[in-house]
Design a protein around this motif. Sequence first.
Motif, mmCIF file in Angstrom:
data_model
loop_
_atom_site.group_PDB
_atom_site.id
_atom_site.type_symbol
_atom_site.label_atom_id
_atom_site.label_comp_id
_atom_site.label_asym_id
_atom_site.label_seq_id
_atom_site.Cartn_x
_atom_site.Cartn_y
_atom_site.Cartn_z
ATOM 1 N N LYS A 25 0.832 -1.198 0.000
ATOM 2 C CA LYS A 25 0.000 0.000 0.000
ATOM 3 C C LYS A 25 0.864 1.243 0.000
ATOM 4 O O LYS A 25 1.844 1.346 0.758
ATOM 5 C CB LYS A 25 -0.926 0.022 1.219
ATOM 6 C CG LYS A 25 -1.951 1.146 1.206
ATOM 7 C CD LYS A 25 -2.925 1.003 2.351
ATOM 8 C CE LYS A 25 -4.077 2.002 2.234
ATOM 9 N NZ LYS A 25 -3.630 3.409 2.293
ATOM 10 N N VAL A 26 0.496 2.196 -0.856
ATOM 11 C CA VAL A 26 1.118 3.522 -0.902
ATOM 12 C C VAL A 26 -0.020 4.534 -0.992
ATOM 13 O O VAL A 26 -0.673 4.639 -2.031
ATOM 14 C CB VAL A 26 2.055 3.680 -2.104
ATOM 15 C CG1 VAL A 26 2.654 5.089 -2.112
ATOM 16 C CG2 VAL A 26 3.154 2.635 -2.103
ATOM 17 N N GLY A 27 -0.267 5.264 0.094
ATOM 18 C CA GLY A 27 -1.394 6.185 0.082
ATOM 19 C C GLY A 27 -2.686 5.431 -0.154
ATOM 20 O O GLY A 27 -3.016 4.466 0.551
ATOM 21 N N SER A 28 -3.449 5.830 -1.176
ATOM 22 C CA SER A 28 -4.696 5.142 -1.514
ATOM 23 C C SER A 28 -4.493 4.059 -2.575
ATOM 24 O O SER A 28 -5.453 3.408 -2.991
ATOM 25 C CB SER A 28 -5.735 6.159 -2.013
ATOM 26 O OG SER A 28 -5.246 6.850 -3.156
ATOM 27 N N THR A 56 7.153 5.363 3.047
ATOM 28 C CA THR A 56 6.008 5.793 2.240
ATOM 29 C C THR A 56 5.163 4.609 1.781
ATOM 30 O O THR A 56 4.069 4.809 1.265
ATOM 31 C CB THR A 56 6.464 6.573 0.999
ATOM 32 O OG1 THR A 56 7.232 5.704 0.140
ATOM 33 C CG2 THR A 56 7.311 7.771 1.397
ATOM 34 N N TRP A 57 5.661 3.370 1.975
ATOM 35 C CA TRP A 57 4.913 2.185 1.578
ATOM 36 C C TRP A 57 4.933 1.167 2.721
ATOM 37 O O TRP A 57 5.767 1.235 3.623
ATOM 38 C CB TRP A 57 5.515 1.548 0.322
ATOM 39 C CG TRP A 57 6.857 0.903 0.555
ATOM 40 C CD1 TRP A 57 8.074 1.524 0.566
ATOM 41 C CD2 TRP A 57 7.103 -0.480 0.849
ATOM 42 N NE1 TRP A 57 9.070 0.619 0.841
ATOM 43 C CE2 TRP A 57 8.515 -0.624 1.013
ATOM 44 C CE3 TRP A 57 6.296 -1.602 0.972
ATOM 45 C CZ2 TRP A 57 9.098 -1.853 1.306
ATOM 46 C CZ3 TRP A 57 6.880 -2.826 1.261
ATOM 47 C CH2 TRP A 57 8.263 -2.938 1.423
ATOM 48 N N SER A 58 3.997 0.242 2.682
ATOM 49 C CA SER A 58 3.958 -0.799 3.702
ATOM 50 C C SER A 58 3.404 -2.081 3.113
ATOM 51 O O SER A 58 2.720 -2.071 2.087
ATOM 52 C CB SER A 58 3.100 -0.365 4.896
ATOM 53 O OG SER A 58 1.747 -0.207 4.500
ATOM 54 N N MET A 59 3.707 -3.186 3.778
ATOM 55 C CA MET A 59 3.127 -4.484 3.452
ATOM 56 C C MET A 59 1.983 -4.724 4.430
ATOM 57 O O MET A 59 2.209 -4.948 5.621
ATOM 58 C CB MET A 59 4.172 -5.592 3.565
ATOM 59 C CG MET A 59 3.648 -6.963 3.184
ATOM 60 S SD MET A 59 3.339 -7.144 1.415
ATOM 61 C CE MET A 59 5.050 -7.265 0.808
#
Length: 334
Positions: A140-143, A174-177
């Motif tokens: 996921k990055v933002g929406s 800025t991103w995640s799993m």
Amino acid sequence: DPHVWTVTTDGQLVGMVYERLQEIEGWHKHAIAGTDAAVKSIASIPKPGDELSDLWMIVERTVDGSTVQYVEYMSEIYEDVEAPIAGVSDRFYAKFLDSCITYDGFYAANITLGALTGAGVTVTASAAVFSSGDVGSRIKVGSSYATVTGYTNATTITVTVTANFASLTHAAGTWSMQSNSFSGLDHLEGETVGVVADGYVTDDEVVASGAISIDNFASVVHVGLRYEGRIKLLLPEFPNLGTIQGREMSTSRIHLYLTDSYGLKEKNVKTGDIVPIKFLDLPIATNQAPELHNGLYTFHPISGYERDEQLELIHDIPMPLTINYIVYDLDVNA
């Protein structure tokens, strides 16, 4: 922190706040969550690279029909919580559960996508952060987000993009799993556990085969045993009036000064019922972290003329709460 920690012979954890300059000595009991929970031993151990010390404990409980003992420590207060990666909200890392473990989907690596949209898109990381267990999770990055469909190695996976990305490269923080299924909970097998996901409270879950699932995907998830905090004030006195003990009194207003707080209830002095303080106990079953309250809040407690007008506040959800002071308006019969 000016605390002295002790353990009683029946396994209760008791602390004492000690402020020599302000001549304050105040005892407080900490109920440890779990069936037949008892603290067997404690130690104050300096935290590496920090001025503070951690309180470590051996805690005994009954879990899944067996008596077990775990080594646990008390996490830092909310104002000291810091996210391990720059750019990530500190709020995600606040823990208010006992015997708690954390899933953290923020990794110290940059990623590059092979395309902004579509299926079979390759994602490459600048460090070895991926695992085969990531299949079914989503980046996921933002929406924008993509579901992981394949694992190649620790730096390469394949995804299907569901919500298109705006750029191909994304820096750490800025991103995640994100995941909605969490294992590693064998130590709480069969227990009903509380869950905090990305700063909001989800429904309680029961651990089965060392795992739980939640309704929504989340980046940082804490799972553990829920506990309850209570504050019961002493009966007030007025220095210039002599004692008022034994007189009928009624509390008309309560003034609370709060810092980063959410969720609070009061005990009805007449019926003993626990009721929410409305503006401090909004609905929490959502996928958005609720706003924390700061500043002075005034409410009208459930009160009548009683001889035992002791205010009791209850905090029973795994969210931050800091009460700096309490002032109340009291009517006393002559």
